[in-house]
Design a protein around this motif. Structure first.
Motif, mmCIF file in Angstrom:
data_model
loop_
_atom_site.group_PDB
_atom_site.id
_atom_site.type_symbol
_atom_site.label_atom_id
_atom_site.label_comp_id
_atom_site.label_asym_id
_atom_site.label_seq_id
_atom_site.Cartn_x
_atom_site.Cartn_y
_atom_site.Cartn_z
ATOM 1 N N ALA A 1 1.995 -65.161 -11.853
ATOM 2 C CA ALA A 1 1.571 -65.834 -10.770
ATOM 3 C C ALA A 1 -0.106 -65.702 -11.333
ATOM 4 O O ALA A 1 -0.467 -67.077 -11.082
ATOM 5 N N MET A 2 -0.546 -64.814 -11.796
ATOM 6 C CA MET A 2 -1.886 -65.438 -12.464
ATOM 7 C C MET A 2 -1.974 -66.250 -13.597
ATOM 8 O O MET A 2 -2.706 -67.245 -13.514
ATOM 9 N N ALA A 3 -0.563 -66.251 -14.274
ATOM 10 C CA ALA A 3 -0.738 -67.532 -15.440
ATOM 11 C C ALA A 3 -0.444 -68.631 -14.613
ATOM 12 O O ALA A 3 -0.988 -69.644 -15.144
ATOM 13 N N LEU A 4 0.109 -68.979 -13.601
ATOM 14 C CA LEU A 4 0.379 -70.045 -13.115
ATOM 15 C C LEU A 4 -0.914 -70.564 -12.267
ATOM 16 O O LEU A 4 -1.314 -71.467 -12.302
ATOM 17 N N ALA A 5 -1.683 -69.573 -11.694
ATOM 18 C CA ALA A 5 -3.012 -69.747 -11.236
ATOM 19 C C ALA A 5 -4.004 -70.232 -12.106
ATOM 20 O O ALA A 5 -4.821 -71.101 -11.923
ATOM 21 N N GLN A 6 -3.935 -69.954 -13.330
ATOM 22 C CA GLN A 6 -4.865 -70.205 -14.310
ATOM 23 C C GLN A 6 -4.535 -71.467 -14.841
ATOM 24 O O GLN A 6 -5.577 -72.018 -15.476
ATOM 25 N N GLY A 7 -3.406 -71.798 -14.877
ATOM 26 C CA GLY A 7 -3.120 -72.961 -15.623
ATOM 27 C C GLY A 7 -3.394 -74.181 -14.807
ATOM 28 O O GLY A 7 -4.361 -74.783 -14.489
ATOM 29 N N ARG A 8 -2.244 -74.861 -13.974
ATOM 30 C CA ARG A 8 -2.064 -76.127 -13.274
ATOM 31 C C ARG A 8 -2.930 -75.986 -12.107
ATOM 32 O O ARG A 8 -3.496 -77.015 -11.451
ATOM 33 N N ILE A 9 -3.051 -75.043 -11.392
ATOM 34 C CA ILE A 9 -3.498 -74.831 -10.045
ATOM 35 C C ILE A 9 -5.001 -75.134 -9.938
ATOM 36 O O ILE A 9 -5.667 -75.641 -9.124
ATOM 37 N N THR A 10 -5.766 -74.496 -10.977
ATOM 38 C CA THR A 10 -7.264 -74.826 -11.129
ATOM 39 C C THR A 10 -7.572 -76.382 -11.246
ATOM 40 O O THR A 10 -8.715 -76.747 -10.753
ATOM 41 N N GLU A 11 -6.820 -77.265 -11.700
ATOM 42 C CA GLU A 11 -6.990 -78.473 -11.714
ATOM 43 C C GLU A 11 -6.688 -79.276 -10.556
ATOM 44 O O GLU A 11 -6.983 -80.570 -10.331
ATOM 45 N N ALA A 12 -6.163 -78.646 -9.485
ATOM 46 C CA ALA A 12 -5.644 -79.362 -8.290
ATOM 47 C C ALA A 12 -6.622 -79.313 -7.154
ATOM 48 O O ALA A 12 -7.967 -78.827 -7.587
ATOM 49 N N SER A 13 -6.742 -80.327 -6.277
ATOM 50 C CA SER A 13 -7.454 -80.383 -5.127
ATOM 51 C C SER A 13 -7.521 -78.954 -4.491
ATOM 52 O O SER A 13 -6.500 -78.338 -4.418
ATOM 53 N N LYS A 14 -8.571 -78.772 -3.496
ATOM 54 C CA LYS A 14 -8.495 -77.518 -2.567
ATOM 55 C C LYS A 14 -7.530 -77.544 -1.647
ATOM 56 O O LYS A 14 -6.975 -76.335 -1.847
ATOM 57 N N PRO A 15 -7.040 -78.414 -0.825
ATOM 58 C CA PRO A 15 -5.648 -78.144 -0.217
ATOM 59 C C PRO A 15 -4.584 -77.862 -0.952
ATOM 60 O O PRO A 15 -3.988 -77.148 -0.500
ATOM 61 N N VAL A 16 -4.252 -78.458 -2.211
ATOM 62 C CA VAL A 16 -3.275 -78.368 -2.774
ATOM 63 C C VAL A 16 -3.372 -76.644 -3.433
ATOM 64 O O VAL A 16 -2.403 -75.792 -3.344
ATOM 65 N N GLN A 17 -4.538 -76.194 -3.750
ATOM 66 C CA GLN A 17 -4.949 -74.902 -4.347
ATOM 67 C C GLN A 17 -4.882 -73.807 -3.279
ATOM 68 O O GLN A 17 -3.944 -72.891 -3.408
ATOM 69 N N THR A 18 -5.149 -74.248 -2.045
ATOM 70 C CA THR A 18 -4.908 -72.950 -0.859
ATOM 71 C C THR A 18 -3.379 -73.268 -0.949
ATOM 72 O O THR A 18 -2.988 -71.819 -0.569
ATOM 73 N N ILE A 19 -2.664 -74.290 -0.630
ATOM 74 C CA ILE A 19 -0.982 -74.050 -0.454
ATOM 75 C C ILE A 19 -0.516 -73.308 -1.492
ATOM 76 O O ILE A 19 0.527 -72.336 -1.297
ATOM 77 N N ALA A 20 -0.923 -73.560 -2.643
ATOM 78 C CA ALA A 20 -0.201 -72.817 -3.833
ATOM 79 C C ALA A 20 -0.384 -71.373 -3.873
ATOM 80 O O ALA A 20 0.274 -70.698 -4.143
ATOM 81 N N TYR A 21 -1.649 -71.059 -3.635
ATOM 82 C CA TYR A 21 -2.144 -69.684 -3.476
ATOM 83 C C TYR A 21 -1.274 -68.851 -2.228
ATOM 84 O O TYR A 21 -1.125 -67.757 -2.519
ATOM 85 N N ILE A 22 -1.114 -69.513 -1.297
ATOM 86 C CA ILE A 22 -0.618 -68.655 -0.094
ATOM 87 C C ILE A 22 1.060 -68.771 -0.574
ATOM 88 O O ILE A 22 1.557 -67.956 -0.162
ATOM 89 N N ALA A 23 1.528 -69.923 -1.097
ATOM 90 C CA ALA A 23 2.917 -69.576 -1.489
ATOM 91 C C ALA A 23 3.161 -68.428 -2.822
ATOM 92 O O ALA A 23 4.259 -67.813 -2.518
ATOM 93 N N LEU A 24 2.270 -68.365 -3.513
ATOM 94 C CA LEU A 24 2.515 -67.337 -4.789
ATOM 95 C C LEU A 24 2.087 -65.991 -4.023
ATOM 96 O O LEU A 24 2.866 -65.238 -4.605
ATOM 97 N N GLY A 25 1.360 -66.316 -3.220
ATOM 98 C CA GLY A 25 1.166 -64.877 -2.466
ATOM 99 C C GLY A 25 2.157 -64.016 -1.720
ATOM 100 O O GLY A 25 2.224 -62.987 -1.389
ATOM 101 N N LEU A 26 2.930 -65.160 -0.971
ATOM 102 C CA LEU A 26 4.043 -64.615 -0.355
ATOM 103 C C LEU A 26 5.433 -64.965 -1.109
ATOM 104 O O LEU A 26 6.564 -64.211 -0.520
ATOM 105 N N ALA A 27 5.747 -65.621 -2.072
ATOM 106 C CA ALA A 27 7.001 -65.523 -2.751
ATOM 107 C C ALA A 27 7.435 -64.497 -3.355
ATOM 108 O O ALA A 27 8.763 -64.529 -3.265
ATOM 109 N N TRP A 28 6.757 -63.329 -3.504
ATOM 110 C CA TRP A 28 7.395 -62.299 -4.154
ATOM 111 C C TRP A 28 8.215 -61.470 -3.114
ATOM 112 O O TRP A 28 9.143 -60.691 -3.363
#
Length: 71
Positions: free
Chosen positions: A25-52
């Motif tokens: 999850a940290m590798a994914l967050a450091q890669g593509r998510i940092t380049e996305a818009s804030k709403p997309v980042q928020t959704i991605a972090y929520i999804a990564l936080g709950l997907a486990w």
């Protein structure tokens, strides 16, 4: 296997899985998510936080299964 043994095995498996998942999850967050818009980042972090949780549900159900009274 008794419920206490299942809980021990399950706990160790959960700890190993969560540590590995956190690295992915940290590798994914450091890669593509940092380049996305804030709403997309928020959704991605929520999804990564709950997907486990989803892959671990069968393991948790197995851990909580009652012992057979026939043995």
């Amino acid at each position: 296997m008794t419920q206490s043994h299942r809980k021990l095995v399950g706990t160790v498996a959960i700890l190993i899985f969560v540590c590995l998942y956190a690295l992915v999850a940290m590798a994914l967050a450091q890669g593509r998510i940092t380049e996305a818009s804030k709403p997309v980042q928020t959704i991605a972090y929520i999804a990564l936080g709950l997907a486990w949780v989803l892959p671990l549900l069968p393991l948790i159900k197995w851990m909580e299964r009652k012992d057979d009274s026939s043995s």
